[in-house]
Design a protein around this motif. Structure first.
Motif, mmCIF file in Angstrom:
data_model
loop_
_atom_site.group_PDB
_atom_site.id
_atom_site.type_symbol
_atom_site.label_atom_id
_atom_site.label_comp_id
_atom_site.label_asym_id
_atom_site.label_seq_id
_atom_site.Cartn_x
_atom_site.Cartn_y
_atom_site.Cartn_z
ATOM 1 N N GLN A 220 0.819 -1.202 0.000
ATOM 2 C CA GLN A 220 0.000 0.000 0.000
ATOM 3 C C GLN A 220 0.856 1.256 0.000
ATOM 4 O O GLN A 220 0.479 2.277 -0.599
ATOM 5 N N LYS B 94 1.738 2.518 -3.515
ATOM 6 C CA LYS B 94 0.576 2.546 -4.397
ATOM 7 C C LYS B 94 0.770 3.464 -5.600
ATOM 8 O O LYS B 94 0.547 3.069 -6.749
ATOM 9 N N GLY C 160 -9.116 0.242 -2.556
ATOM 10 C CA GLY C 160 -8.271 -0.865 -2.111
ATOM 11 C C GLY C 160 -8.623 -1.332 -0.723
ATOM 12 O O GLY C 160 -9.767 -1.298 -0.271
ATOM 13 N N GLU D 25 -8.090 -0.012 2.182
ATOM 14 C CA GLU D 25 -8.683 0.977 3.078
ATOM 15 C C GLU D 25 -10.186 1.083 2.872
ATOM 16 O O GLU D 25 -10.935 1.334 3.800
#
Length: 758
Positions: free
Chosen positions: A473, A476, A681, A683
């Motif tokens: 992440q 990203k 994603g 989150e």
């Protein structure tokens, strides 16, 4: 093409020559194995250019495989040009003239032993017209001319060749010409009667059909000649023609007729791509011509759309003026003086004008003025129940007439509050390809299935997807930058020879995503495209200067730097681009009003494209794009089943109804539809709301059956096949009853659709 021509030369027993930079003969050569290395720099200015290094590696491999017939001589460019251009030969040479650089015919005096222009090889040339001698680095032969083709074939035969290769158009003339690069050219004047013919010519040039067909015919009269289309120049002319086109389709003529002479307000609704803004431009031009006084207010959700409208008007003014009209800038200023702009945050009216070729805007207070006309473009984005803009326009801007332009499929609002007025509907998509129409239909809403909305576009290339697994992440945006570079490489491959300057738009979900992506993307572009110079700019930056050719400025193709637009989705409303890359627009389906925004963003993003739409996104479990993990591209003609937009849109309608039902149960969540785009994603799926998708069963499930599509090219995806889908538009297509090939061929020409480009 290069290899085909080289093979032809070798087959004729000709000896090849490899030309190197001055005093660098034999340097910089690479093997095929070295070319495949990740960090090799092809454009290191050693020996020869990057493409030449690839060509020499190919020749070396063929030499090993097929023997000495592939031997070649290595020569210094100065020696090669010295033998190619000898004293006394007629040439065309570039020099500076009163209007900038120009090509002059003359006689070569001699090659200079040492060039004085940047260390390059140079010559002295005597101008045929003025007899002055000047130094130049740019020469072209004058002994070989397009006139020879015309003499060999004859004027009428060439005209027949051109007409046969561009069916449905009228070729009115052809003549010898010279491009800004100095290359000799055969210039043809084509009369385009409408948007369908313009699209047909564009596709014939892009896919190479015209070039192949014309050269086949040319070989019957002049077998040693071949022509090549200058795609850079063609697209400049194509874009000019697109904006300057005044010919309405019969459907638009009918609808514009309903608007003309009407003294009251009109609401023009249409799917994206039906030409709402085009009709508005025509309506504004008619209003200015019919009434010598009175101002017009153009309301838009963003600044860029107002600039686009002004550029469109200026192109129309230029198209109606004679070539070389000294009063053109004054005419454009006069039209601008009749216009006022209003956009977010809707606090000031802007008065546009020209400063050279730059559009400048002066702020004015919104006061009690009596305007002739108010045009509210993209009104679905601000005339809804959560907005006060409509009331402000009603209360503070007095106008004799109002024209509203809308498409509710592009809105994420739950309901709208349009004022009561005469409703006119456009139902014919004119700008986008049929595949863009079909792909966008997966995310389209409010289709009135009782009305047939037809598409006039050509099939076009498939929508390309780069869906990837995000491993970290924290990296990203680095990964998005790498994936977008892959998309640009793909665009290069699909449209070889086409300059990408202001023809590609990269759209992000919001400004925060944009700010994080932009510096990483610029770095990746610089590293991967060392042979090109890409610059990233916003829509406003790309639109606040008039098109160079409107005021007869120097053509874009002489510029070495190419600008790519990268901007947030909200800045793209109402705009269009030849190629669009949608980056990070997907989110997990929550069965809440947040879904309305994601669906609308995907629809709006795809329908900004005229010719090619590309989707770049990380894998979002339970997202709107997850169904593409189970799709395999089929290289085939567009089928009627996939082109039937109302059927494809059925899945989006069901998700929309689920979101509205949830909003009715929990009204407090309604405000989130207008909130900034949520994070995607991992989150996005960590919320605890009861509206979140149910957790997957711990028992492993088999992947869903793979479906084929001629609309979506998914070959570059790297995500796992889905097992369960919350959204899948393709089963709706599969429920259609079987039809015969004859029916499919007939119906594909009159498909129902509600997508495209404004």
């Amino acid at each position: 093409k290069w290899l085909d021509r080289v093979r032809e030369a070798v087959a004729r027993g000709q000896r090849l020559k490899a030309v190197f930079f001055p005093k660098q003969v034999g340097q910089g050569k690479l093997s095929m194995e070295e070319l495949s290395r990740e960090k090799v720099d092809l454009w290191d200015n050693v020996g020869c250019g990057g493409s030449q290094k690839c060509e020499l590696a190919t020749l070396d491999r063929l030499q090993k495989q097929e023997g000495s017939k592939w031997d070649y001589d290595e020569v210094d460019v100065a020696d090669f040009l010295g033998s190619e251009f000898t004293a006394g030969c007629p040439v065309y040479a570039k020099t500076k003239g009163e209007g900038g650089e120009e090509w002059r015919r003359g006689v070569l005096v001699r090659q200079k032993t040492r060039g004085t222009i940047g260390g390059r090889v140079s010559w002295l040339v005597r101008c045929q017209k003025t007899q002055e001698t000047f130094e130049t680095c740019d020469l072209r032969h004058a002994s070989v001319s397009v006139e020879q083709i015309q003499e060999a074939c004859g004027h009428d035969v060439l005209l027949e060749f051109l007409s046969d290769c561009l069916p449905g158009t009228e070729i009115t003339a052809h003549e010898a010409a010279r491009l800004p690069t100095g290359a000799q050219a055969l210039r043809a004047t084509i009369r385009i009667s409408g948007i369908m013919e313009l699209h047909s010519v564009r596709d014939s040039i892009l896919n190479g059909d015209f070039e192949r067909s014309f050269n086949e015919k040319l070989a019957s009269k002049a077998p040693t000649w071949k022509v090549q289309v200058d795609k850079k120049r063609f697209f400049e002319l194509y874009e000019d023609s697109l904006l300057a086109l005044e010919s309405l389709t019969p459907h638009q003529v009918q609808k514009l007729g309903e608007m003309q002479g009407v003294s009251h307000d009109i609401h023009l609704s249409a799917p994206a791509g039906a030409g709402k803004t085009f009709v508005a431009v025509q309506h504004v031009m008619d209003t200015i011509c019919d009434r010598a006084s009175g101002k017009i207010v153009y309301v838009a959700p963003n600044e860029a759309l107002g600039l686009h409208f002004l550029r469109w008007l200026s192109t129309r003014v230029a198209a109606q003026s004679r070539k070389g009209d000294a009063d053109l800038a004054a005419k454009i200023r006069h039209v601008f003086s009749r216009l006022r702009l209003l956009h977010q945050p809707y606090t000031h009216i802007l008065a546009p004008s020209l400063d050279g070729d730059r559009i400048v805007r002066r702020q004015e207070n919104i006061g009690p003025q009596d305007f002739q006309l108010v045009v509210c473009d993209e009104s679905h984005s601000y005339l809804h129940n959560d907005s006060t803009v409509g009331k402000m326009i009603e209360d503070r801007i007095a106008a004799r007439r109002r024209l509203l332009l809308s498409d509710e499929s592009q809105s994420s609002a739950i309901s709208h509050s349009y004022p009561e007025m005469q409703r006119v509907k456009l139902t014919e998509v004119v700008r986008s390809t049929k595949r863009i129409v079909a792909g966008a239909a997966a995310f389209q809403l409010h289709a009135d299935t009782s009305e047939t909305v037809t598409s006039l576009g050509t099939d076009g290339p498939p929508l390309k997807t780069f869906l990837f697994q995000l491993e970290e992440q924290g990296k990203k945006f680095d990964e998005y930058a790498r994936q977008i570079v892959k998309a640009v490489v793909y665009i290069e491959q699909v449209f070889p020879g086409v300059a990408l300057h202001r023809r590609v738009a990269i759209l992000t979900p919001d400004k925060d995503f944009l700010d994080r992506l932009r510096p990483r993307l610029q770095t990746n572009l610089n590293q991967h495209f060392s042979h090109r110079s890409f610059r990233l700019e916003s829509f406003v930056e790309s639109l606040e200067v008039l098109p160079e050719r409107v005021l007869r400025r120097s053509p874009q193709q002489t510029k070495k730097q190419e600008s790519l637009v990268v901007d947030a989705m909200e800045q793209a409303d109402g705009l269009e681009q030849m190629i669009v890359v949608c980056a990070g627009l997907d989110s997990a389906i929550q069965s809440s009003t947040e879904d309305l925004q994601t669906r609308a963003q995907l629809y709006r993003g795809i329908t900004r494209a005229q010719l090619l739409a590309v989707v770049v996104n990380e894998h979002i479990p339970g997202g709107w794009l997850e169904f593409l993990g189970g799709v395999k591209y089929q290289d085939a003609a567009l089928s009627y089943r996939e082109a039937d937009s109302p059927r494809v849109a059925e899945a989006a309608r069901k998700r929309h109804q689920a979101a509205l039902a949830q909003a009715a149960e929990n009204p407090s969540r309604q405000d989130q539809a207008a909130a900034p785009h949520k994070q995607s994603g991992v989150e996005a799926t960590q919320g605890t709301s009861s509206a979140s998708p149910p957790k997957a069963s711990s028992e492993p499930k088999a992947p869903a059956a793979v479906k084929t599509s001629s609309v979506w090219d998914t070959d570059s995806n790297s995500i796992p096949a889905p097992t369960e889908l919350l959204f899948d538009p393709l089963p709706e297509v599969q429920r259609l009853p079987p039809i015969s090939p004859e029916e499919s061929e007939g119906q594909a020409n009159n498909v129902a659709s509600v997508a495209g480009e404004d």
